[in-house]
Design an enzyme around this catalytic site. Structure first.
Site, short mmCIF file in Angstrom:
data_model
loop_
_atom_site.label_atom_id
_atom_site.label_comp_id
_atom_site.label_asym_id
_atom_site.label_seq_id
_atom_site.Cartn_x
_atom_site.Cartn_y
_atom_site.Cartn_z
N LYS A 99 -0.84 -7.90 -4.34
CA LYS A 99 -1.19 -7.86 -2.91
C LYS A 99 -2.56 -8.49 -2.63
O LYS A 99 -2.69 -9.34 -1.77
CB LYS A 99 -1.28 -6.42 -2.39
N ARG B 105 -1.26 3.87 2.50
CA ARG B 105 -0.72 4.25 1.20
C ARG B 105 0.02 5.58 1.27
O ARG B 105 0.54 6.05 0.27
CB ARG B 105 -1.86 4.38 0.20
N ARG C 32 -6.40 -7.28 -15.98
CA ARG C 32 -7.12 -7.73 -14.78
C ARG C 32 -8.63 -7.51 -14.92
O ARG C 32 -9.07 -6.49 -15.41
CB ARG C 32 -6.60 -6.94 -13.58
N ARG D 49 -12.04 -2.93 -14.36
CA ARG D 49 -12.18 -1.81 -13.40
C ARG D 49 -12.08 -0.49 -14.14
O ARG D 49 -11.37 -0.38 -15.13
CB ARG D 49 -11.09 -1.92 -12.34
N ARG E 23 -1.56 6.09 -11.52
CA ARG E 23 -1.54 5.33 -10.26
C ARG E 23 -0.12 4.90 -9.90
O ARG E 23 0.26 4.90 -8.74
CB ARG E 23 -2.46 4.10 -10.36
P1 AMP Z 1 -6.83 -0.86 -4.94
O1 AMP Z 1 -7.99 -1.77 -5.10
O2 AMP Z 1 -6.07 -1.12 -3.66
O3 AMP Z 1 -5.93 -0.81 -6.14
O4 AMP Z 1 -7.43 0.62 -4.77
C1 AMP Z 1 -8.20 1.23 -5.79
C2 AMP Z 1 -8.29 2.71 -5.53
O5 AMP Z 1 -8.95 2.95 -4.27
C3 AMP Z 1 -6.98 3.44 -5.42
O6 AMP Z 1 -6.42 3.78 -6.68
C4 AMP Z 1 -7.40 4.68 -4.61
O7 AMP Z 1 -8.10 5.59 -5.43
C5 AMP Z 1 -8.41 4.09 -3.63
N1 AMP Z 1 -7.73 3.65 -2.39
C6 AMP Z 1 -7.64 2.38 -1.91
N2 AMP Z 1 -6.96 2.35 -0.77
C7 AMP Z 1 -6.60 3.63 -0.49
C8 AMP Z 1 -5.86 4.26 0.56
N3 AMP Z 1 -5.33 3.56 1.55
N4 AMP Z 1 -5.70 5.60 0.50
C9 AMP Z 1 -6.24 6.34 -0.48
N5 AMP Z 1 -6.93 5.80 -1.52
C10 AMP Z 1 -7.12 4.46 -1.52
#
Ligand code: AMP
Length: 217
Positions: free
Chosen positions: A13, A88, A122, A155, A166
């Site tokens: 994404k 989410r 990644r 990360r 996750r």
């Molecule tokens: P991402 O970079 O989108 O993979 O997000 C990394 C982490 O940020 C996720 O595993 C969550 O812990 C947190 N996070 C990002 N977006 C959301 C969301 N919309 N709701 C809750 N937690 C989020």
């Protein structure tokens, strides 16, 4: 146009949204990036979010909704945006519907084995958040961001146990959004089942689809 990119962690994404948004002249809004920025700047939101993120948990809805609402009220969102990583949960999607009309939801369909390989290889830029991959999207210079020359890092949520969690959380809490947006009649699927398909090619495929849809709205 207001678009949402849906898909499991590692489905691409963010990689695709960062390529498509400039071509559509709209901001790419990643709630994960917003949290990482807050963590780096040690803000109140960052301190709260880090605890959840390091364990692979979702940050609580009230924190993320407030942060997102503030972001999309910015002037640069007047002509639309691409949301990556938000919503989410169903509660986030319902809240989003109260504050913005979404035109298109694109769901990235990617097999689990590809997702796991991608997530475990990644790396991201510590400074600008650009995503690279040691298998499929290597930077020109090892360990250095092509865009801003920042240092590339793993990360903290990429440990195998955290990745597993996750993906479980995605199935339980985020996958139901596919039905949510299907019922609204705005869901479109894009399939990527080739680990080595170039991100630029894939982004172009999604962009073509979005442009077709935009012409029909
Ligand atoms: P991402 O970079 O989108 O993979 O997000 C990394 C982490 O940020 C996720 O595993 C969550 O812990 C947190 N996070 C990002 N977006 C959301 C969301 N919309 N709701 C809750 N937690 C989020």
């Amino acid at each position: 146009m207001r678009k949402i990119f849906l898909g499991a962690p590692g489905s691409g994404k963010g990689t695709y949204a960062s390529r498509i948004a400039p071509k559509r002249n709209v901001p790419h809004i990643s709630t994960g990036d917003l949290f990482r920025k807050n963590i780096k700047e040690k803000t109140g939101i960052g301190i709260k979010a880090k605890e959840f993120m390091d364990k692979g948990d979702l940050v609580s809805d009230d924190i993320v909704i407030e942060m997102l609402k503030e972001r999309i009220e910015n002037e640069d969102c007047q002509n639309g945006f691409i949301l990556d990583g938000f919503p989410r949960t169903i509660q986030q999607a319902e809240k989003l519907a109260e504050i913005a009309d979404i035109d298109i939801a694109v769901n990235m369909c990617v097999p689990n084995d590809i997702i796991i390989k991608r997530l475990s290889s990644r790396v991201i830029c510590k400074d600008c958040g650009e995503i690279f991959n040691t298998l499929t999207l290597q930077p020109k210079q090892e360990g250095i961001c092509d865009k801003c020359k920042g240092k590339l890092i793993w990360r903290t949520d990429q440990e195998p146990e955290v990745i597993k969690k996750r993906l479980e959380i995605y199935e339980e809490q985020t996958a139901p959004l596919i039905i949510f947006y299907k019922d609204k009649g705005i869901l479109h699927h894009v399939t990527c089942n080739d680990l080595y398909q170039s991100p630029d090619e894939m982004a172009q495929k999604i962009l073509t689809k979005i442009e077709e849809l935009a012409n029909n709205i």
